[in-house]
Write a protein that holds these residues in place. Structure first.
Motif, PDB file in Angstrom:
ATOM      1  N   ALA A  61       0.807  -1.207   0.000  1.00 56.63           N
ATOM      2  CA  ALA A  61       0.000   0.000   0.000  1.00 56.63           C
ATOM      3  C   ALA A  61       0.848   1.268   0.000  1.00 56.63           C
ATOM      4  CB  ALA A  61      -0.936   0.009   1.203  1.00 56.63           C
ATOM      5  N   GLY A  87      -4.873   4.133   1.357  1.00 60.82           N
ATOM      6  CA  GLY A  87      -5.822   3.037   1.324  1.00 60.82           C
ATOM      7  C   GLY A  87      -7.156   3.351   1.954  1.00 60.82           C
ATOM      8  N   GLU A  88      -7.387   4.586   2.266  1.00 57.68           N
ATOM      9  CA  GLU A  88      -8.651   4.982   2.870  1.00 57.68           C
ATOM     10  C   GLU A  88      -9.050   6.354   2.356  1.00 57.68           C
ATOM     11  OE1 GLU A  88      -6.794   6.581   7.067  1.00 57.68           O
ATOM     12  OE2 GLU A  88      -7.267   4.460   6.856  1.00 57.68           O
ATOM     13  N   ARG A  89     -10.245   6.779   2.728  1.00 58.74           N
ATOM     14  CA  ARG A  89     -10.755   8.067   2.256  1.00 58.74           C
ATOM     15  C   ARG A  89      -9.885   9.219   2.734  1.00 58.74           C
ATOM     16  NH1 ARG A  89     -16.909   8.762   1.566  1.00 58.74           N
ATOM     17  NH2 ARG A  89     -15.927  10.711   1.038  1.00 58.74           N
ATOM     18  N   SER A 117      -0.462   9.819   6.313  1.00 59.56           N
ATOM     19  CA  SER A 117      -1.028   8.524   5.927  1.00 59.56           C
ATOM     20  C   SER A 117       0.083   7.525   5.627  1.00 59.56           C
ATOM     21  CB  SER A 117      -1.910   8.684   4.684  1.00 59.56           C
ATOM     22  OG  SER A 117      -2.989   9.537   4.969  1.00 59.56           O
ATOM     23  N   ARG A 121      -6.500   7.088  -1.830  1.00 58.93           N
ATOM     24  CA  ARG A 121      -6.712   5.638  -1.801  1.00 58.93           C
ATOM     25  C   ARG A 121      -5.649   4.853  -2.555  1.00 58.93           C
ATOM     26  NH1 ARG A 121     -13.094   4.511  -1.624  1.00 58.93           N
ATOM     27  NH2 ARG A 121     -13.662   6.365  -0.455  1.00 58.93           N
ATOM     28  N   PHE A 122      -5.171   5.388  -3.690  1.00 58.00           N
ATOM     29  CA  PHE A 122      -4.307   4.597  -4.566  1.00 58.00           C
ATOM     30  C   PHE A 122      -2.907   5.184  -4.787  1.00 58.00           C
ATOM     31  CE2 PHE A 122      -8.734   3.959  -6.023  1.00 58.00           C
ATOM     32  CZ  PHE A 122      -8.883   2.648  -5.609  1.00 58.00           C
ATOM     33  N   GLU A 125      -9.542  11.990  -3.632  1.00 56.31           N
ATOM     34  CA  GLU A 125      -9.940  10.659  -3.145  1.00 56.31           C
ATOM     35  C   GLU A 125      -9.094   9.567  -3.813  1.00 56.31           C
ATOM     36  OE1 GLU A 125     -11.904   9.421  -0.747  1.00 56.31           O
ATOM     37  OE2 GLU A 125     -12.313  11.470  -0.103  1.00 56.31           O
TER      38      GLU A 125
END
Length: 174
Positions: free
Chosen positions: A10, A72-74, A140, A66-67, A62
């Motif tokens: 991730a 990996g989350e909002r 993050s 996430r990517f 977003e």
């Protein structure tokens, strides 16, 4: 173990993150250009552009959360605000470049305008990538890395405590 591997995957490297940034940001930008044209057939172009720009910035943030940058989350509201700020700064860079061209060249041709705009856009894009990677989504990434380190520690601890009992232990139990 599966969680550890998925969390390691991730957090992408710089090259992978940049490729995703270009893919997602460029894809959203391309779709936005068509959306503005379609919406502008119903409402004033300036309003259509503002609405699509706001929506595309939310969508791209977003996708990046996430990517692109491995959260990996909002995205949080703070990340959305910071991303919007970096998008506004990129817009300012391209606008200033085009205004400077108009001041320096009386009647620039289409090719020169495109070279200046695309160069300023590329420069702003690289700067925006750096801001998003190093500032906006830094927490993050560091949180994901800490989770991976913690999962490795738990896995290593579990592996050490899962040593099978030797023959002496078995004979005592029997």
């Amino acid at each position: 173990m599966e969680t550890t591997l998925s969390q390691q995957q991730a957090v992408p490297g710089t090259f992978t993150a940049f490729a995703r940034f270009v893919l997602f940001g460029g894809g959203v930008g391309l779709a936005s250009s068509f959306a503005v044209a379609a919406l502008a057939s119903w409402i004033y172009w300036g309003l259509a552009n503002a609405l699509i720009t706001a929506a595309s910035t939310l969508l791209a943030t977003e996708l990046h959360a996430r990517f692109t940058f491995g959260a990996g989350e909002r995205a949080t509201w703070r990340q959305h605000a910071q991303s919007a700020g970096s998008a506004a700064a990129a817009y300012a860079v391209t606008s200033v470049a085009m205004l400077a061209l108009q001041q320096l060249v009386a009647a620039p041709g289409v090719v020169l305008e495109q070279v200046v705009y695309l160069s300023a856009s590329a420069l702003a894009g690289v700067a925006r990538f750096a801001v998003l990677r190093l500032v906006v989504f830094r927490w993050s990434r560091s949180q994901a890395a800490a989770t991976v380190r913690a999962a490795r520690h738990v896995h290593a601890t579990a592996a050490c405590t899962a040593i099978p009992a030797g023959p002496v232990m078995l004979s005592r139990a029997a």
